[in-house]
Scaffold this motif. Structure first.
Motif, PDB file in Angstrom:
ATOM      1  N   TYR B   8     -20.037   8.972 -44.566  1.00 22.43           N
ATOM      2  CA  TYR B   8     -18.722   8.672 -45.153  1.00 22.43           C
ATOM      3  C   TYR B   8     -18.122  10.040 -45.491  1.00 22.43           C
ATOM      4  CZ  TYR B   8     -19.859   3.719 -45.663  1.00 22.43           C
ATOM      5  OH  TYR B   8     -20.173   2.413 -45.412  1.00 22.43           O
ATOM      6  N   ALA B   9     -16.868  10.251 -45.111  1.00 23.80           N
ATOM      7  CA  ALA B   9     -16.291  11.579 -45.371  1.00 23.80           C
ATOM      8  C   ALA B   9     -14.801  11.478 -45.675  1.00 23.80           C
ATOM      9  CB  ALA B   9     -16.527  12.490 -44.170  1.00 23.80           C
ATOM     10  N   LYS B  10     -14.357  12.448 -46.463  1.00 21.32           N
ATOM     11  CA  LYS B  10     -12.940  12.507 -46.852  1.00 21.32           C
ATOM     12  C   LYS B  10     -12.282  13.728 -46.246  1.00 21.32           C
ATOM     13  CE  LYS B  10     -13.140  10.441 -51.462  1.00 21.32           C
ATOM     14  NZ  LYS B  10     -13.079  10.723 -52.896  1.00 21.32           N
ATOM     15  N   ALA B  11     -11.026  13.582 -45.883  1.00 23.49           N
ATOM     16  CA  ALA B  11     -10.200  14.748 -45.550  1.00 23.49           C
ATOM     17  C   ALA B  11      -9.216  14.873 -46.702  1.00 23.49           C
ATOM     18  CB  ALA B  11      -9.484  14.551 -44.232  1.00 23.49           C
ATOM     19  N   GLY B  12      -9.379  15.898 -47.520  1.00 25.53           N
ATOM     20  CA  GLY B  12      -8.605  15.950 -48.770  1.00 25.53           C
ATOM     21  C   GLY B  12      -9.089  14.827 -49.661  1.00 25.53           C
ATOM     22  N   ASP B  13      -8.140  13.979 -50.100  1.00 24.65           N
ATOM     23  CA  ASP B  13      -8.514  12.862 -50.973  1.00 24.65           C
ATOM     24  C   ASP B  13      -8.720  11.566 -50.202  1.00 24.65           C
ATOM     25  OD1 ASP B  13      -8.349  14.497 -53.146  1.00 24.65           O
ATOM     26  OD2 ASP B  13      -6.217  14.071 -53.510  1.00 24.65           O
ATOM     27  N   LYS B  14      -8.433  11.601 -48.911  1.00 16.93           N
ATOM     28  CA  LYS B  14      -8.406  10.347 -48.163  1.00 16.93           C
ATOM     29  C   LYS B  14      -9.734  10.105 -47.442  1.00 16.93           C
ATOM     30  CE  LYS B  14      -5.416   7.855 -45.030  1.00 16.93           C
ATOM     31  NZ  LYS B  14      -4.368   7.947 -44.032  1.00 16.93           N
ATOM     32  N   GLU B  15     -10.291   8.947 -47.659  1.00 12.01           N
ATOM     33  CA  GLU B  15     -11.536   8.621 -46.969  1.00 12.01           C
ATOM     34  C   GLU B  15     -11.223   8.273 -45.516  1.00 12.01           C
ATOM     35  OE1 GLU B  15     -14.157   5.172 -48.118  1.00 12.01           O
ATOM     36  OE2 GLU B  15     -15.426   6.907 -48.586  1.00 12.01           O
ATOM     37  N   ILE B  16     -11.839   8.993 -44.619  1.00 10.14           N
ATOM     38  CA  ILE B  16     -11.522   8.818 -43.195  1.00 10.14           C
ATOM     39  C   ILE B  16     -12.721   8.231 -42.439  1.00 10.14           C
ATOM     40  CG2 ILE B  16     -10.778   9.954 -41.062  1.00 10.14           C
ATOM     41  CD1 ILE B  16      -8.635  10.163 -43.157  1.00 10.14           C
ATOM     42  N   LEU B  17     -13.872   8.862 -42.615  1.00  8.12           N
ATOM     43  CA  LEU B  17     -15.047   8.380 -41.891  1.00  8.12           C
ATOM     44  C   LEU B  17     -15.804   7.387 -42.768  1.00  8.12           C
ATOM     45  CD1 LEU B  17     -16.310  11.743 -40.296  1.00  8.12           C
ATOM     46  CD2 LEU B  17     -14.795  10.012 -39.293  1.00  8.12           C
ATOM     47  N   LYS B  18     -16.132   6.250 -42.154  1.00 10.25           N
ATOM     48  CA  LYS B  18     -16.765   5.189 -42.950  1.00 10.25           C
ATOM     49  C   LYS B  18     -17.966   4.650 -42.179  1.00 10.25           C
ATOM     50  CE  LYS B  18     -12.085   4.143 -44.371  1.00 10.25           C
ATOM     51  NZ  LYS B  18     -10.893   3.364 -44.010  1.00 10.25           N
ATOM     52  N   ASN B  19     -19.100   5.118 -42.578  1.00 10.53           N
ATOM     53  CA  ASN B  19     -20.352   4.691 -41.948  1.00 10.53           C
ATOM     54  C   ASN B  19     -20.413   5.090 -40.467  1.00 10.53           C
ATOM     55  OD1 ASN B  19     -22.891   3.594 -42.042  1.00 10.53           O
ATOM     56  ND2 ASN B  19     -22.188   1.557 -41.408  1.00 10.53           N
ATOM     57  N   LEU B  20     -20.230   6.360 -40.218  1.00  7.05           N
ATOM     58  CA  LEU B  20     -20.280   6.873 -38.838  1.00  7.05           C
ATOM     59  C   LEU B  20     -21.722   7.202 -38.461  1.00  7.05           C
ATOM     60  CD1 LEU B  20     -18.681   7.969 -36.327  1.00  7.05           C
ATOM     61  CD2 LEU B  20     -18.777  10.200 -37.437  1.00  7.05           C
ATOM     62  N   ASN B  21     -22.102   6.753 -37.280  1.00  2.00           N
ATOM     63  CA  ASN B  21     -23.448   7.052 -36.758  1.00  2.00           C
ATOM     64  C   ASN B  21     -23.325   7.507 -35.310  1.00  2.00           C
ATOM     65  OD1 ASN B  21     -25.663   6.046 -38.797  1.00  2.00           O
ATOM     66  ND2 ASN B  21     -23.969   4.574 -38.861  1.00  2.00           N
ATOM     67  N   LEU B  22     -24.049   8.590 -34.990  1.00  2.00           N
ATOM     68  CA  LEU B  22     -24.017   9.075 -33.605  1.00  2.00           C
ATOM     69  C   LEU B  22     -25.248   9.938 -33.358  1.00  2.00           C
ATOM     70  CD1 LEU B  22     -22.326   9.437 -30.921  1.00  2.00           C
ATOM     71  CD2 LEU B  22     -21.422  11.523 -31.943  1.00  2.00           C
ATOM     72  N   SER B  23     -25.832   9.756 -32.197  1.00  2.00           N
ATOM     73  CA  SER B  23     -26.997  10.568 -31.852  1.00  2.00           C
ATOM     74  C   SER B  23     -26.745  11.239 -30.504  1.00  2.00           C
ATOM     75  CB  SER B  23     -28.228   9.641 -31.768  1.00  2.00           C
ATOM     76  OG  SER B  23     -29.363  10.402 -31.438  1.00  2.00           O
ATOM     77  N   VAL B  24     -26.911  12.565 -30.468  1.00  2.00           N
ATOM     78  CA  VAL B  24     -26.651  13.337 -29.248  1.00  2.00           C
ATOM     79  C   VAL B  24     -27.914  14.113 -28.888  1.00  2.00           C
ATOM     80  CG1 VAL B  24     -25.229  15.131 -28.182  1.00  2.00           C
ATOM     81  CG2 VAL B  24     -24.210  13.585 -29.865  1.00  2.00           C
ATOM     82  N   LYS B  25     -28.368  13.921 -27.662  1.00  2.00           N
ATOM     83  CA  LYS B  25     -29.576  14.643 -27.217  1.00  2.00           C
ATOM     84  C   LYS B  25     -29.171  15.856 -26.385  1.00  2.00           C
ATOM     85  CE  LYS B  25     -32.815  10.800 -27.260  1.00  2.00           C
ATOM     86  NZ  LYS B  25     -31.937   9.816 -27.929  1.00  2.00           N
ATOM     87  N   PRO B  26     -30.084  16.831 -26.239  1.00  2.00           N
ATOM     88  CA  PRO B  26     -29.754  18.025 -25.459  1.00  2.00           C
ATOM     89  C   PRO B  26     -29.304  17.671 -24.046  1.00  2.00           C
ATOM     90  CG  PRO B  26     -31.828  18.348 -26.625  1.00  2.00           C
ATOM     91  CD  PRO B  26     -31.454  16.920 -26.815  1.00  2.00           C
ATOM     92  N   GLY B  27     -28.250  18.319 -23.608  1.00  2.00           N
ATOM     93  CA  GLY B  27     -27.743  18.149 -22.247  1.00  2.00           C
ATOM     94  C   GLY B  27     -26.786  16.981 -22.077  1.00  2.00           C
ATOM     95  N   GLU B  28     -26.616  16.174 -23.125  1.00  2.00           N
ATOM     96  CA  GLU B  28     -25.755  14.987 -22.990  1.00  2.00           C
ATOM     97  C   GLU B  28     -24.284  15.326 -23.240  1.00  2.00           C
ATOM     98  OE1 GLU B  28     -28.923  11.507 -24.396  1.00  2.00           O
ATOM     99  OE2 GLU B  28     -27.276  12.084 -25.748  1.00  2.00           O
TER     100      GLU B  28
END
Lengths: 391, 246
Positions: B8-28
């Motif tokens: 969960y992340a905010k830009a300034g005061d505004k919550e932008i990311l809400k339960n973001l999940n991502l997995s990146v492997k080498p070379g992808e």
């Protein structure tokens, strides 16, 4: 402050006291001191001293940090004139396009009186003091035969660190002459007044390098008179010190001339720097373009003032005043004041002033490439200064 | 390589990311698509360490390290690179000086010696040639007077010089004509390697015609709502994002 004469004469460095002044010059000096002795000293109610602590001018002893070797521009092909406690050092023999005399040999008809009456006299009182107290200086005459890139370096290198040394120079460019004058502050507590007379079609490039050690003080008045179709570009760098107070006074004396100046002012610690440019457009079709870039850190203070006065009938005048400033700490202060006083009908004028902080987005960009915060800030400051580097 | 978990992340005061999940492997190569305001750029800025973007919960692990605890310059030195959506201009600072400063700062972080001017010049000239770009770029102040396409090409050039492990490209295709798009895509394709991963943020499928992604994710309202292959991008091109927002 009581009488200026009494307080300030006592503190003046008089290394050249056995000079045989011509009677007319001696009379000018005495008259100036007499007038100035009735004027109050500088104080915060004066516009030009509002943002500088004038009481520092009276410190009997400056706490100057140990001098570090200053990297000076390459002057290998230049004529170097050093003004020091010992007087004037001209180095080797002079080229044919240049003559240099001590200031006491200035012809009387070339003397420029400073206006010691009215409200302006109070504003300029510190610089005006030079008229009564100057002990030495030079008259530099450049002929039209000066080769391209002809350069004269004026170095102020006085050993006396605490007493004020008063220097006065006259630099005359003949019609069609072209020269580079580099003024370099090396050491001392110096009050200098320079009169630049730029004749018809002459071109002057001037660099003022005042990088002071912590605790040092420097006061100057640069007075320019520009004749028809003459051109002056003036590059100024004022950095650090306890107090720097610089006035650039420009008088157009004919038409179709151009004055351009770029100033970089950088103050840290508790430094006070004032950079004031006054341009009098008394004739038609002259151009003035003044750019200041200033950075204040810690609890430093900077005052930027670009003023243009356009007289009635001076139509066709073009004026640009571009003052941008960056505060690097919450305690630093900058006062920035572009001013236009226009009495003519047809004038093109643009003026602007901003005060901000270093651009966060660019800082982040630099950091995102691996550059640390301190270095990123330094790069950004260099970038900011570039806009005021004109020559 | 990269593990974004329950962010969960905010830009300034505004919550932008809400339960973001991502997995990146080498070379992808992962493409992130999504409507305006869905949080794509915020995700890129969070990974690169933009100060006003802050995670309020969750974690980001990069090569086994807590990425969110690192300063932006340390992330860069560890191999994270963000190609900006709107590259900034730096008057008076030429590209060559800027790049050498960045390059040597990263080397210093890794405990390596500075590369001298001559060796650096040889290296960047080789890179710029490989990318079919003009070496005029090196002498000019960073992005000053550059066209939109030149700015984006300059981002790719910086990436080529700095050789990151994880490159995040924030709408590098926006504002590019077909020729410029091809130059940028060629540059990215040249840099693809088994050790290097890409997160490509884009609005349009057309970039993915040139850069073949391994995965396509759709970000809506701060979270990934659908993942798939390149085929998903083609579906989005045809149907838009509406069917995923409901």
């Amino acid at each position: 402050m009581a009488g200026l004469k009494i307080d300030w004469l006592a503190d003046a460095n008089q290394p050249n006291s056995n000079v045989d002044w011509p009677a007319w010059m001696q009379a000018k000096k005495e008259s100036a001191l007499e007038t100035l002795s009735h004027l109050p000293g500088p104080h915060r109610k004066l516009e030009l001293w509002r943002y500088s602590d004038a009481s520092r001018l009276q410190k009997s002893e400056l706490s100057v940090t140990e001098k570090t070797d200053q990297e000076l521009p390459d002057a290998a092909d230049a004529v170097v004139i050093t003004l020091s406690d010992a007087g004037i050092d001209l180095g080797e023999s002079l080229p044919s396009w240049l003559t240099i005399q001590p200031i006491q040999e200035l012809p009387e008809n070339q003397w420029l009186d400073m206006d010691l009456s009215g409200a302006l006299a109070k504003e300029l009182v510190v610089q005006s003091l030079n008229q009564g107290l100057f002990t030495h200086g030079v008259v530099v005459n450049v002929t039209a035969d000066a080769p391209k890139d002809a350069t004269v370096v004026l170095r102020y290198q006085v050993n006396e660190p605490n007493q004020w040394t008063y220097l006065r120079n006259a630099i005359n460019l003949a019609a069609d002459a072209e020269v580079i004058i580099d003024e370099q502050f090396i050491s001392g507590r110096i009050n200098v007044v320079n009169h630049y007379h730029v004749a018809d079609n002459a071109r002057l490039t001037r660099h003022q390098l005042n990088v002071l050690e912590s605790g040092q003080q420097h006061v100057s008045l640069q007075h320019f008179t520009l004749a028809e179709k003459s051109f002056v570009q003036s590059q100024n760098r004022h950095e650090s010190g306890d107090l720097q107070h610089h006035i650039h006074w420009v008088d157009f004396t004919a038409e179709n001339a151009e004055y351009r100046s770029g100033s970089v002012n950088k103050a840290g610690d508790n430094s006070h720097i004032a950079d004031i440019v006054v341009v009098n457009h008394a004739f038609k079709n002259n151009v003035s373009d003044v750019t200041h870039r200033s950075l204040a850190d810690d609890s430093a203070q900077i005052f930027n003032n670009a003023k243009a006065v356009v007289a009635k009938g001076a139509d066709g005048s073009e004026i640009i005043q571009d003052l941008k400033n960056i505060l690097l700490s919450k305690d630093a202060k900058i006062a920035s004041k572009p001013e236009l006083e226009v009495y003519a009908d047809e004038v093109v004028a643009a003026h602007g002033s901003t005060i901000g902080t270093l651009d966060d987005e660019i800082l982040f960009f630099l950091r995102s490439r691996g550059i640390g915060l301190a270095q990123a800030k330094a790069i950004l400051m260099v970038s900011f200064e570039q806009e005021a580097i004109i020559c | 390589m990269l593990e974004i978990k329950d962010i969960y992340a905010k830009a300034g005061d505004k919550e932008i990311l809400k339960n973001l999940n991502l997995s990146v492997k080498p070379g992808e190569v992962h493409a992130i698509m999504g409507p305006n305001g869905s949080g794509k750029s915020t995700m890129g800025n969070l990974l690169a360490g933009m100060p006003h973007v802050t995670a309020t919960s969750g974690s980001v692990t990069y090569q086994g390290k807590d990425l969110l605890q690192m300063e932006p310059e340390d992330r860069a030195a560890e191999g994270v690179f963000l190609a900006f959506q709107y590259p900034v201009e730096i008057p008076g600072v030429n590209n060559m000086y800027f790049l050498r400063t960045a390059y040597n700062a990263q080397r210093k972080h890794r405990g390596e010696e500075n590369l001298d001017s001559a060796s650096f010049l040889r290296m960047v000239k080789e890179k710029i040639k490989q990318l079919h770009m003009s070496d005029d770029l090196l002498k000019r102040p960073v992005n000053v007077g550059f066209s939109g396409g030149e700015k984006k090409r300059n981002e790719v050039f910086q990436m080529a010089v700095l050789e990151p492990n994880l490159a995040i490209m924030d709408e590098t295709d926006s504002g590019l004509d077909i020729d410029a798009l091809r130059v940028v895509a060629d540059g990215v394709n040249q840099l693809r390697s088994p050790d290097r991963s890409f997160v490509i943020i884009t609005h349009y499928q057309r970039l993915l015609d040139y850069i073949e992604p391994d995965f396509v994710h759709v970000l809506v309202d701060g979270q990934i709502v659908k993942s798939g292959t390149k085929k998903l991008a083609l579906e989005l091109e045809e149907q838009g994002y509406g069917w995923l927002e409901d």
